[in-house]
Motif scaffolding. Structure first.
Motif, PDB file in Angstrom:
ATOM      1  N   PRO A   1       1.073  -0.970   0.026  1.00  0.00           N
ATOM      2  CA  PRO A   1       0.106  -0.022  -0.169  1.00  0.00           C
ATOM      3  C   PRO A   1       0.805   1.215   0.157  1.00  0.00           C
ATOM      4  O   PRO A   1       0.743   2.213  -0.272  1.00  0.00           O
ATOM      5  N   LEU A   2       2.113   1.535   0.910  1.00  0.00           N
ATOM      6  CA  LEU A   2       2.759   2.565   0.884  1.00  0.00           C
ATOM      7  C   LEU A   2       3.560   2.697  -0.326  1.00  0.00           C
ATOM      8  O   LEU A   2       3.334   3.804  -0.407  1.00  0.00           O
ATOM      9  N   ALA A   3       3.466   1.814  -1.206  1.00  0.00           N
ATOM     10  CA  ALA A   3       4.584   1.785  -2.326  1.00  0.00           C
ATOM     11  C   ALA A   3       3.545   2.030  -3.502  1.00  0.00           C
ATOM     12  O   ALA A   3       3.921   2.877  -4.042  1.00  0.00           O
ATOM     13  N   ALA A   4       2.173   1.751  -3.131  1.00  0.00           N
ATOM     14  CA  ALA A   4       1.350   2.222  -4.684  1.00  0.00           C
ATOM     15  C   ALA A   4       1.024   3.886  -4.719  1.00  0.00           C
ATOM     16  O   ALA A   4       0.649   5.050  -5.459  1.00  0.00           O
ATOM     17  N   GLN A   5       0.728   3.791  -2.781  1.00  0.00           N
ATOM     18  CA  GLN A   5       0.758   5.551  -2.219  1.00  0.00           C
ATOM     19  C   GLN A   5       1.671   6.223  -3.143  1.00  0.00           C
ATOM     20  O   GLN A   5       1.535   7.290  -3.688  1.00  0.00           O
ATOM     21  N   ILE A   6       2.533   5.410  -3.118  1.00  0.00           N
ATOM     22  CA  ILE A   6       4.526   6.534  -3.715  1.00  0.00           C
ATOM     23  C   ILE A   6       3.987   6.759  -4.909  1.00  0.00           C
ATOM     24  O   ILE A   6       4.492   7.438  -5.736  1.00  0.00           O
ATOM     25  N   ALA A   7       3.774   5.335  -6.096  1.00  0.00           N
ATOM     26  CA  ALA A   7       3.725   5.862  -7.365  1.00  0.00           C
ATOM     27  C   ALA A   7       2.501   6.345  -7.461  1.00  0.00           C
ATOM     28  O   ALA A   7       3.010   7.646  -8.817  1.00  0.00           O
ATOM     29  N   ALA A   8       1.692   6.454  -6.645  1.00  0.00           N
ATOM     30  CA  ALA A   8       0.235   7.440  -7.737  1.00  0.00           C
ATOM     31  C   ALA A   8       0.694   8.734  -7.165  1.00  0.00           C
ATOM     32  O   ALA A   8       1.222   9.768  -7.798  1.00  0.00           O
ATOM     33  N   GLN A   9       1.503   9.375  -5.825  1.00  0.00           N
ATOM     34  CA  GLN A   9       1.937  10.645  -5.602  1.00  0.00           C
ATOM     35  C   GLN A   9       2.922  11.109  -6.511  1.00  0.00           C
ATOM     36  O   GLN A   9       2.564  12.267  -7.637  1.00  0.00           O
TER      37      GLN A   9
END
Length: 171
Positions: free
Chosen positions: A53-61
């Motif tokens: 979830p953290l990696a997905a959020q960073i990618a979206a950011q």
């Protein structure tokens, strides 16, 4: 051998359901036990061990920040540019944590939102609308990601002790 964090949470939750709650004859205590299960269910996908979830959020950011940078090229007094130090995925080998990068990117995107809420004079409505659309889309996607991490809450069990587990009979 180390257990995964998910397995540890599952064991705690299973013990509460099968061993603790059936032995509680006080409604308040049962409600608190169900509240603990609900809390554990909500913490599980957000902890450091949950890298996905953290990696997905960073990618979206990063997608949003890069798109804003593209839209802001040539815009006088445009929004803050993405700092080069934040422009790539984190490097765990360098000791950087996902949470730190996520927080730094959040701070950057908040500055962009502050800029768009009070744009300087001379910023075209077209550029402002395009940047606002990117930030709005990112925020909507982030809410969807957050909601997808939430398990079904145990409100009924917490409030009214209506779960399947029944208290043990008194001797």
């Amino acid at each position: 051998m180390n257990n995964s964090l998910d397995r540890l949470f599952s064991g705690i939750i299973a013990s509460l359901h099968s061993e603790i709650i059936p032995r509680l004859d006080d409604e308040f205590a049962r409600g608190q036990a169900y509240a603990t299960i609900d809390l554990l269910n909500n913490l599980r996908p957000r902890l450091d061990w949950a890298v996905g979830p953290l990696a997905a959020q960073i990618a979206a950011q990063l997608v949003a920040a890069r798109r804003i940078d593209e839209l802001a090229q040539g815009v006088p007094n445009g929004p803050p540019a993405l700092p080069p130090a934040l422009a790539a995925m984190p490097d765990p080998a360098a000791g950087e944590t996902l949470r730190w990068r996520r927080d730094q990117l959040d701070e950057h995107l908040c500055k962009v939102v502050d800029w768009q809420n009070q744009p300087p004079a001379g910023v075209s409505e077209t550029a402002l609308a395009a940047i606002a659309a990117v930030t709005a889309q990112y925020m909507q996607e982030q809410v969807r990601r957050e909601v997808s991490l939430l398990p079904k809450p145990l409100f009924g069990e917490i409030a009214g002790n209506t779960g399947t587990a029944k208290p043990a009979a008194k001797n």
